[in-house]
Scaffold this motif. Structure first.
Motif, PDB file in Angstrom:
ATOM      1  N   LEU A  92      55.007  36.181  35.522  1.00  0.00           N
ATOM      2  CA  LEU A  92      53.752  36.205  36.253  1.00  0.00           C
ATOM      3  C   LEU A  92      52.908  35.006  35.859  1.00  0.00           C
ATOM      4  N   PRO A  93      52.100  34.497  36.773  1.00  0.00           N
ATOM      5  CA  PRO A  93      51.231  33.375  36.428  1.00  0.00           C
ATOM      6  C   PRO A  93      50.335  33.729  35.247  1.00  0.00           C
ATOM      7  N   PRO A  94      50.165  32.826  34.292  1.00  0.00           N
ATOM      8  CA  PRO A  94      49.342  33.136  33.125  1.00  0.00           C
ATOM      9  C   PRO A  94      47.885  33.393  33.463  1.00  0.00           C
ATOM     10  N   SER A  95      47.477  32.982  34.674  1.00  0.00           N
ATOM     11  CA  SER A  95      46.081  33.168  35.053  1.00  0.00           C
ATOM     12  C   SER A  95      45.769  34.582  35.495  1.00  0.00           C
ATOM     13  N   GLU A  96      46.786  35.415  35.730  1.00  0.00           N
ATOM     14  CA  GLU A  96      46.512  36.761  36.209  1.00  0.00           C
ATOM     15  C   GLU A  96      45.679  37.530  35.186  1.00  0.00           C
ATOM     16  N   GLY A  97      44.675  38.195  35.667  1.00  0.00           N
ATOM     17  CA  GLY A  97      43.795  38.964  34.803  1.00  0.00           C
ATOM     18  C   GLY A  97      42.642  38.144  34.275  1.00  0.00           C
ATOM     19  N   THR A  98      42.714  36.813  34.339  1.00  0.00           N
ATOM     20  CA  THR A  98      41.636  35.978  33.831  1.00  0.00           C
ATOM     21  C   THR A  98      41.040  35.085  34.915  1.00  0.00           C
ATOM     22  N   ASP A  99      41.820  34.702  35.890  1.00  0.00           N
ATOM     23  CA  ASP A  99      41.348  33.824  36.958  1.00  0.00           C
ATOM     24  C   ASP A  99      41.925  34.302  38.285  1.00  0.00           C
ATOM     25  N   PRO A 100      41.309  35.288  38.925  1.00  0.00           N
ATOM     26  CA  PRO A 100      41.878  35.869  40.142  1.00  0.00           C
ATOM     27  C   PRO A 100      42.124  34.857  41.248  1.00  0.00           C
ATOM     28  N   ARG A 101      41.204  33.909  41.429  1.00  0.00           N
ATOM     29  CA  ARG A 101      41.391  32.962  42.528  1.00  0.00           C
ATOM     30  C   ARG A 101      42.637  32.103  42.322  1.00  0.00           C
ATOM     31  N   ARG A 102      42.826  31.634  41.109  1.00  0.00           N
ATOM     32  CA  ARG A 102      44.018  30.830  40.843  1.00  0.00           C
ATOM     33  C   ARG A 102      45.278  31.673  41.004  1.00  0.00           C
ATOM     34  N   ALA A 103      45.232  32.926  40.538  1.00  0.00           N
ATOM     35  CA  ALA A 103      46.403  33.796  40.630  1.00  0.00           C
ATOM     36  C   ALA A 103      46.756  34.108  42.075  1.00  0.00           C
ATOM     37  N   VAL A 104      45.735  34.343  42.908  1.00  0.00           N
ATOM     38  CA  VAL A 104      45.995  34.629  44.324  1.00  0.00           C
ATOM     39  C   VAL A 104      46.570  33.398  45.010  1.00  0.00           C
ATOM     40  N   ALA A 105      46.046  32.209  44.678  1.00  0.00           N
ATOM     41  CA  ALA A 105      46.579  30.978  45.263  1.00  0.00           C
ATOM     42  C   ALA A 105      48.041  30.789  44.876  1.00  0.00           C
ATOM     43  N   GLU A 106      48.371  31.067  43.618  1.00  0.00           N
ATOM     44  CA  GLU A 106      49.756  30.964  43.168  1.00  0.00           C
ATOM     45  C   GLU A 106      50.641  31.991  43.877  1.00  0.00           C
ATOM     46  N   LEU A 107      50.101  33.190  44.061  1.00  0.00           N
ATOM     47  CA  LEU A 107      50.847  34.227  44.776  1.00  0.00           C
ATOM     48  C   LEU A 107      51.137  33.780  46.207  1.00  0.00           C
ATOM     49  N   TRP A 108      50.142  33.239  46.896  1.00  0.00           N
ATOM     50  CA  TRP A 108      50.344  32.796  48.271  1.00  0.00           C
ATOM     51  C   TRP A 108      51.400  31.691  48.341  1.00  0.00           C
ATOM     52  N   ALA A 199      39.965  32.048  47.455  1.00  0.00           N
ATOM     53  CA  ALA A 199      38.536  32.297  47.285  1.00  0.00           C
ATOM     54  C   ALA A 199      38.072  33.436  48.181  1.00  0.00           C
ATOM     55  N   LEU A 200      38.570  33.452  49.426  1.00  0.00           N
ATOM     56  CA  LEU A 200      38.204  34.516  50.358  1.00  0.00           C
ATOM     57  C   LEU A 200      38.657  35.869  49.847  1.00  0.00           C
ATOM     58  N   LEU A 201      39.935  35.971  49.434  1.00  0.00           N
ATOM     59  CA  LEU A 201      40.455  37.258  48.972  1.00  0.00           C
ATOM     60  C   LEU A 201      39.820  37.673  47.652  1.00  0.00           C
ATOM     61  N   ALA A 202      39.576  36.730  46.773  1.00  0.00           N
ATOM     62  CA  ALA A 202      38.992  37.078  45.476  1.00  0.00           C
ATOM     63  C   ALA A 202      37.606  37.692  45.650  1.00  0.00           C
ATOM     64  N   ARG A 203      36.846  37.163  46.597  1.00  0.00           N
ATOM     65  CA  ARG A 203      35.516  37.743  46.833  1.00  0.00           C
ATOM     66  C   ARG A 203      35.625  39.145  47.409  1.00  0.00           C
ATOM     67  N   GLY A 204      36.597  39.346  48.290  1.00  0.00           N
ATOM     68  CA  GLY A 204      36.711  40.648  48.932  1.00  0.00           C
ATOM     69  C   GLY A 204      37.370  41.706  48.085  1.00  0.00           C
ATOM     70  N   LEU A 205      38.245  41.296  47.141  1.00  0.00           N
ATOM     71  CA  LEU A 205      39.025  42.263  46.372  1.00  0.00           C
ATOM     72  C   LEU A 205      38.520  42.468  44.958  1.00  0.00           C
ATOM     73  N   SER A 206      37.598  41.645  44.498  1.00  0.00           N
ATOM     74  CA  SER A 206      37.079  41.810  43.139  1.00  0.00           C
ATOM     75  C   SER A 206      36.247  43.083  43.047  1.00  0.00           C
ATOM     76  N   PRO A 207      36.277  43.753  41.900  1.00  0.00           N
ATOM     77  CA  PRO A 207      35.446  44.956  41.737  1.00  0.00           C
ATOM     78  C   PRO A 207      33.980  44.606  41.921  1.00  0.00           C
ATOM     79  N   PRO A 208      33.204  45.501  42.505  1.00  0.00           N
ATOM     80  CA  PRO A 208      31.776  45.216  42.677  1.00  0.00           C
ATOM     81  C   PRO A 208      31.078  45.069  41.336  1.00  0.00           C
ATOM     82  N   THR A 209      30.134  44.171  41.290  1.00  0.00           N
ATOM     83  CA  THR A 209      29.367  43.962  40.062  1.00  0.00           C
ATOM     84  C   THR A 209      28.320  45.056  39.941  1.00  0.00           C
TER      85      THR A 209
END
Length: 215
Positions: A92-108, A199-209
């Motif tokens: 898995l990308p090392p960014s998972e759990g720490t940088d959602p946007r980078r992880a989603v970009a890598e997933l795509w 960036a789009l998915l990270a904003r929509g899928l991140s837990p609410p603050t």
């Protein structure tokens, strides 16, 4: 002669560059190429046997009908695709759990390689969807299975054990988008910027603050 029927079943060489394939594997490989080039209904089992270098009757030893052969071709590709999608945790990308946007970009980017590459089976499925109900059903099963794997990955990216409904919906959209690339002649998905999508998915899928309590 049953399963010991000459060298055809014992793994005699197939086409050049594919030594050691069994008769069943050679039949599947030949059927994949011919179904993609000439369509299912226009490809005879005699032609497949000739291309595979096996006796005609051996096709029906391994597959009861020509449709069973087609389904086996599609299923073999599905198993390979799901195996490539479901990377082990160590990969898995090392960014998972720490940088959602980078992880989603890598997933795509990974999905564009696995689901977006043109392939004979992809072409077969698209050609036969409107003609054969069983192919439509298998295509939906494959799409659902791929989306489930991707939803699980999104859940891990955002620190969850199980995907939320929003993550399931996002996974379904990603699966469809990546799978349609060959139709648009866009196997590298140059029309979709990975970072903007992330960036789009990270904003929509991140837990609410949590809201700050009033002062």
């Amino acid at each position: 002669m049953g399963r010991g029927e000459g060298s055809a079943e014992s793994g005699a060489p197939g086409e050049p560059g594919e030594p050691g394939l069994t008769a069943r594997e050679r039949i599947l490989a030949a059927a994949e190429v011919l179904f993609a080039e000439h369509r299912f209904d226009r490809t005879s089992t005699a032609r497949i046997a000739a291309a595979a270098g096996v006796p005609h009757g051996l096709i029906f030893y391994h597959f009861k009908t020509k449709m069973d052969l087609l389904l086996a071709v599609v299923q073999r590709d599905r198993v390979t695709t799901l195996g490539e999608l479901d990377l082990p945790p160590s990969d898995l990308p090392p960014s998972e759990g720490t940088d959602p946007r980078r992880a989603v970009a890598e997933l795509w980017r990974h999905l564009t390689v696995v689901l977006g590459r043109p392939s004979p089976v992809h072409r077969i499925v698209l050609q036969e969807l409107a003609v054969h109900e069983e192919i439509r059903r298998r295509a939906m099963e494959s799409t659902d299975a791929a989306a489930a794997v991707i939803a699980g990955r999104l859940a891990r990216i955002f620190g969850r054990d199980d995907p939320t409904p929003e993550q399931v919906a996002a996974a379904q959209l990603l699966t469809f988008a990546a799978s349609m690339a060959p139709l648009l002649d866009q196997p590298d998905h140059t029309l979709v910027d990975p970072d903007a999508l992330a960036a789009l998915l990270a904003r929509g899928l991140s837990p609410p603050t949590p809201e700050s309590p009033p002062s």
